[in-house]
Write a protein that holds these residues in place. Structure first.
Motif: not given
Ligand code: NAP
Ligand code: MG
Length: 460
Positions: A400, A404, A407-408, A411, A421-422
């Motif tokens: 989170w 985006e 977060a990406v 990840a 993602i989120n």
């Protein structure tokens, strides 16, 4: 046993009691298959291999489509069976335990028709041929989904299957077998041997007539199966445990991340290999996250929204982990090892949240497989990444972030097979499987189908 297209008695007379986890009562018995039964089933599958492998993909697709239809028609019976033998709350049994495998069966019906079983590479034509006879061994936690995630792609690929389902949940396996029979799956293309892991399961793994073993379950058993399959130079797919991280970055919506995170773990009473059982929060918002988790956990009432664990052994094991957490200095902020109030019967465990958890503690490293969440504090992003990647597992996870992109970026640095993602939704077509000791191979979608194929190149 369902072998060679018909139901027949097992070779021995040993039986397995099926116990309802909500009542602790024996509700059925199934035969405990032996190595002899497995041998019969593998022979039937081998005999069916040439015919099934030669069936055009469109024919295999049509049959799987019919199976999907019959599953949908018997939806309520499937739900009731899983609610009984697993103890899953009816709403969850209907939506996930029944809905998901129906969707997955449909996805492989479509894939069988669309998959490029032939491709051109320069002066070669490459054929993607069925790998052969598949031995499938499945666990009890998503009893029908895990069967369908192996049987559907195997049949789509042209491989006959021998299934050894979990001893705790054999009834839904029998129900699916009835459906496959009714759909007209040819004799020997699908075979069911109920039985115990170290007996029927092991005989299936060791059988020279099995070309690929696909196993879902514990890492301990998976390691053993991988070794046996390796010694025989047999293909193997392992879908094993997890200890997935739910990483909440600074600037993310903390309330949503904590609430969705707890729902992810407490669903199915924590008996989910991909559950995000470690919540990672930055120091600044850690106390706020603990308060949010405590408030959210109150909504998960055992016996209502949260079902029991599958058996007494699992309950004992999970409660042992909760006690271990306390011994190692973590702080219980919700739940605990005691039986939930008013539930003297049934294998229930209180949804439990631990705070002040250090990454090296047992409860932060080992798969507990119960409704237990640990909240771990991190100092900065590098620290969060070290903690997230700091277990032997790598099956799933969540990130989170404030946006985006952030977060990406995080990840992409995680050593794990799937990251939401989120709050991204589960996708039954996306490859599912583990990095590190979470497994070998992928299930679902086109990647899952490819596991059951081997290539042959013809040069022109
Ligand atoms: P398990 O023993 O690994 O069971 C999985 C399947 O393998 C079952 O069908 C089992 O048969 C069979 N099996 C057991 N020993 C075998 C052997 N020597 N050779 C071949 N097959 C064998 O898992 P479990 O005992 O049910 O659960 C223990 C722990 O495993 C859980 O607490 C959890 O941590 C983990 N687990 C993970 C998953 C997952 O999805 N990754 C699923 C279930 C459990 P029986 O049914 O007769 O045991
Ligand atoms: Mg076992």
């Amino acid at each position: 046993m369902y072998i060679g297209g018909r139901w027949r008695p097992a070779n021995g007379d040993r039986r397995i009691d099926v116990i309802a986890p909500t009542t602790e009562q024996v509700v059925a018995q199934v035969p405990a298959g032996s190595a002899l039964d497995v041998d019969d089933a593998v022979r039937a599958a081998r005999a069916a291999l040439p015919g099934w492998a030669a069936t055009p993909p469109a024919g295999r697709a049509a049959l799987l489509g019919k199976v999907r239809e019959l599953m949908a028609a018997r939806r309520q019976e499937i739900t009731a069976t899983i609610a009984l033998e697993l103890g899953a709350p009816p709403a969850f049994a209907a939506a996930v335990h029944t809905g998901l495998p129906i969707a997955v069966m449909g996805s492989f019906a479509a894939l069988a028709a669309e998959y490029p079983f032939e491709e051109k590479i320069g002066n070669s034509t490459v054929f993607h041929e069925p790998v052969g006879v598949v031995g499938a061994i499945t666990p009890w936690n998503y009893p029908l989904h895990q069967i369908v995630a192996k049987v559907a792609p195997a049949l789509a690929a042209g491989c006959p299957v021998v299934l050894k389902p979990a001893e705790d949940t054999p009834l839904v396996a029998q129900l699916l077998t009835e459906i496959l029979h009714e759909a007209g799956v040819p004799a020997g293309v699908f075979n069911l041997v109920t039985g115990l892991g170290p007996v029927a399961g092991q005989a299936l793994v060791e059988h020279p007539g099995v070309d690929l073993v696909s196993f879902t379950g514990s890492t301990a058993v998976g390691r053993q199966i991988g070794a046996t399959a390796g010694a025989a130079v047999k293909r193997v797919a392992l879908e094993l445990g997890g200890k997935s991280a739910n990483v909440i970055l600074p600037g993310a919506d903390l309330g949503r991340a904590v609430n969705v995170g707890l729902a992810n773990v407490f669903a199915n009473s924590g008996q989910t290999c991909s559950a995000w059982t470690r919540i990672l929060v930055d120091s600044e918002r850690y106390d706020e996250a603990v308060d949010l988790a405590v408030a959210a956990t109150a909504k998960y009432v055992p016996g209502e929204r949260v079902g029991p664990l599958v058996n007494a052994e699992q309950r004992h094991r999970v409660r042992g982990y909760i006690r271990r957490g306390v011994e190692e200095g973590a702080r219980i902020v919700a739940g605990g090892p005691e039986a939930p109030e008013g539930l003297a019967t049934g294998y229930y465990v209180r949804p439990t949240v631990f705070a002040d958890v250090r990454p090296e503690m047992t409860i932060a490293q080992e798969e507990i497989f119960g409704p237990v969440v640990v909240l771990i504090r991190y100092e900065d992003e590098e620290d969060a990444l070290r903690i997230a990647n700091g277990t032997v597992y790598g099956l799933a996870g969540a990130v989170w972030g404030p946006d985006e992109e952030t977060a990406v970026a995080f990840a992409r640095r995680m050593d794990t097979g799937q990251v939401d993602i989120n709050g991204g939704r589960f996708n039954p077509l996306a490859p599912f499987g583990g990095y590190k000791q979470s497994g070998v191979g992928r299930e679902l979608g086109a990647h899952g189908l490819a596991e059951y194929l081997q290539t042959k190149s013809l040069q022109f």
